[in-house]
Enzyme design. Structure first.
Site, PDB file in Angstrom:
ATOM      1  N   ARG A  66     -57.767 -14.686 107.900  1.00 45.16           N
ATOM      2  CA  ARG A  66     -57.203 -16.037 108.003  1.00 45.16           C
ATOM      3  C   ARG A  66     -58.297 -17.086 107.853  1.00 45.16           C
ATOM      4  NH1 ARG A  66     -54.597 -15.406 113.560  1.00 45.16           N
ATOM      5  NH2 ARG A  66     -53.849 -17.544 113.410  1.00 45.16           N
ATOM      6  N   ARG A 125     -56.355 -15.649 122.678  1.00 46.68           N
ATOM      7  CA  ARG A 125     -55.180 -16.535 122.780  1.00 46.68           C
ATOM      8  C   ARG A 125     -53.936 -15.771 123.219  1.00 46.68           C
ATOM      9  NH1 ARG A 125     -53.500 -20.344 117.794  1.00 46.68           N
ATOM     10  NH2 ARG A 125     -53.134 -18.386 116.696  1.00 46.68           N
ATOM     11  N   LYS A 137     -54.708 -27.104 116.797  1.00 43.54           N
ATOM     12  CA  LYS A 137     -53.704 -27.985 116.179  1.00 43.54           C
ATOM     13  C   LYS A 137     -52.400 -27.991 116.981  1.00 43.54           C
ATOM     14  CE  LYS A 137     -53.558 -25.920 112.120  1.00 43.54           C
ATOM     15  NZ  LYS A 137     -54.503 -24.807 112.331  1.00 43.54           N
ATOM     16  N   ARG A 166     -51.417 -26.436 103.382  1.00 42.36           N
ATOM     17  CA  ARG A 166     -52.529 -25.488 103.478  1.00 42.36           C
ATOM     18  C   ARG A 166     -53.137 -25.200 102.116  1.00 42.36           C
ATOM     19  NH1 ARG A 166     -50.640 -22.880 108.648  1.00 42.36           N
ATOM     20  NH2 ARG A 166     -52.266 -21.464 109.343  1.00 42.36           N
ATOM     21  N   ARG A 186     -50.127 -12.995 119.711  1.00 43.19           N
ATOM     22  CA  ARG A 186     -49.544 -13.023 118.368  1.00 43.19           C
ATOM     23  C   ARG A 186     -50.003 -11.820 117.563  1.00 43.19           C
ATOM     24  NH1 ARG A 186     -50.135 -18.993 115.746  1.00 43.19           N
ATOM     25  NH2 ARG A 186     -50.717 -17.701 113.965  1.00 43.19           N
TER      26      ARG A 186
HETATM   27  P1  AMP Z   1     -50.064 -20.762 112.000  1.00 40.59           P
HETATM   28  O1  AMP Z   1     -49.163 -20.578 113.179  1.00 40.59           O
HETATM   29  O2  AMP Z   1     -50.078 -22.180 111.494  1.00 40.59           O
HETATM   30  O3  AMP Z   1     -51.453 -20.211 112.246  1.00 40.59           O
HETATM   31  O4  AMP Z   1     -49.446 -19.887 110.808  1.00 40.59           O
HETATM   32  C1  AMP Z   1     -49.271 -18.481 110.929  1.00 40.59           C
HETATM   33  C2  AMP Z   1     -49.092 -17.870 109.567  1.00 40.59           C
HETATM   34  O5  AMP Z   1     -47.916 -18.402 108.934  1.00 40.59           O
HETATM   35  C3  AMP Z   1     -50.219 -18.133 108.562  1.00 40.59           C
HETATM   36  O6  AMP Z   1     -51.304 -17.230 108.710  1.00 40.59           O
HETATM   37  C4  AMP Z   1     -49.476 -17.931 107.234  1.00 40.59           C
HETATM   38  O7  AMP Z   1     -49.266 -16.563 106.970  1.00 40.59           O
HETATM   39  C5  AMP Z   1     -48.121 -18.573 107.540  1.00 40.59           C
HETATM   40  N1  AMP Z   1     -48.127 -20.022 107.240  1.00 40.59           N
HETATM   41  C6  AMP Z   1     -47.984 -21.054 108.131  1.00 40.59           C
HETATM   42  N2  AMP Z   1     -48.041 -22.228 107.489  1.00 40.59           N
HETATM   43  C7  AMP Z   1     -48.213 -21.956 106.180  1.00 40.59           C
HETATM   44  C8  AMP Z   1     -48.368 -22.763 105.020  1.00 40.59           C
HETATM   45  N3  AMP Z   1     -48.365 -24.095 105.088  1.00 40.59           N
HETATM   46  N4  AMP Z   1     -48.529 -22.125 103.826  1.00 40.59           N
HETATM   47  C9  AMP Z   1     -48.528 -20.779 103.737  1.00 40.59           C
HETATM   48  N5  AMP Z   1     -48.420 -19.963 104.792  1.00 40.59           N
HETATM   49  C10 AMP Z   1     -48.256 -20.543 106.021  1.00 40.59           C
END
Ligand code: AMP
Length: 208
Positions: A165, A127, A13, A88, A154
């Site tokens: 996740r 990654r 994404k 989400r 990360r």
């Molecule tokens: P991402 O970089 O999109 O993979 O997000 C990393 C982490 O941030 C996720 O595993 C969640 O802990 C938190 N996070 C990001 N976006 C959301 C969302 N829309 N709702 C809840 N938690 C989020």
């Protein structure tokens, strides 16, 4: 053009969002990036979000919805935006629809980037990201091929957190694909292809 990007962690994404932002000159709203910046800066938001993120759990809806609402009020989103990693949950999707309604705006496309679990686990484990410019690469990139800075992994790209996740994604986020299909906004792309090919697929679909 207002776009929602759906897909499991590691589906690509972030990479596709960067390409879309470059070509369409729209705002990139990544809740993950906003939260990571808050964690790094040790703001109250960051302190609240950190334990959820480290465990691979979702940050509570009320927190994330609040920050997206604020971001959507910024002027640069008026020319269009791409939401990367939001919504989400069903609650987030409903809150987004109602907020956009209030602002007299709406979603034009929800793009689902589809990738199998095996490929995701492999991608996330290897990654690496650039601290300076955000370039997304893999374990072979010791330094960023774009700006030369050091690449890092990360905190949540560890095997146990990745598993969690993915479970959270299947339970809470995957059902949104049907939600957007029902609203006739869904386009689906094969995220296992090379990123440039995925982008070509997306561009074709957006042009229809
Ligand atoms: P991402 O970089 O999109 O993979 O997000 C990393 C982490 O941030 C996720 O595993 C969640 O802990 C938190 N996070 C990001 N976006 C959301 C969302 N829309 N709702 C809840 N938690 C989020």
């Amino acid at each position: 053009m207002n776009i929602v990007l759906l897909g499991a962690p590691g589906a690509g994404k972030g990479t596709q969002a960067e390409k879309l932002v470059d070509v369409h000159d729209i705002a990139h709203i990544s809740t993950g990036n906003i939260l990571r910046a808050a964690v790094k800066a040790e703001t109250p938001l960051g302190l609240e979000a950190k334990s959820y993120m480290d465990a691979g759990e979702l940050v509570p809806d009320s927190v994330v919805i609040g920050l997206v609402k604020e971001r959507l009020e910024e002027e640069d989103t008026e020319k269009g935006f791409i939401l990367d990693g939001f919504p989400r949950t069903a609650t987030q999707a409903v809150a987004l629809a109602s907020e956009l309604d209030k602002l007299g705006r709406g979603i034009d496309f929800a793009i689902a980037v589809k990738v199998s679990h095996d490929v995701i686990v492999e991608r996330l484990s290897s990654r690496r990201l650039c601290r300076a410019c955000g370039y997304i690469g893999n374990a072979l990139d010791k330094n960023c091929p774009i700006c030369g800075d050091v690449m890092y992994q990360r905190d949540d790209d560890t095997p146990e957190t990745i598993r969690n996740r993915l479970e959270v994604y299947e339970k809470s986020t995957a059902p949104l694909i049907d939600y957007y299909r029902g609203a006739d906004l869904l386009v689906e792309v094969d995220g296992e292809k090379d990123p440039d090919e995925v982008f070509i697929q997306i561009q074709k679909m957006l042009a229809h």
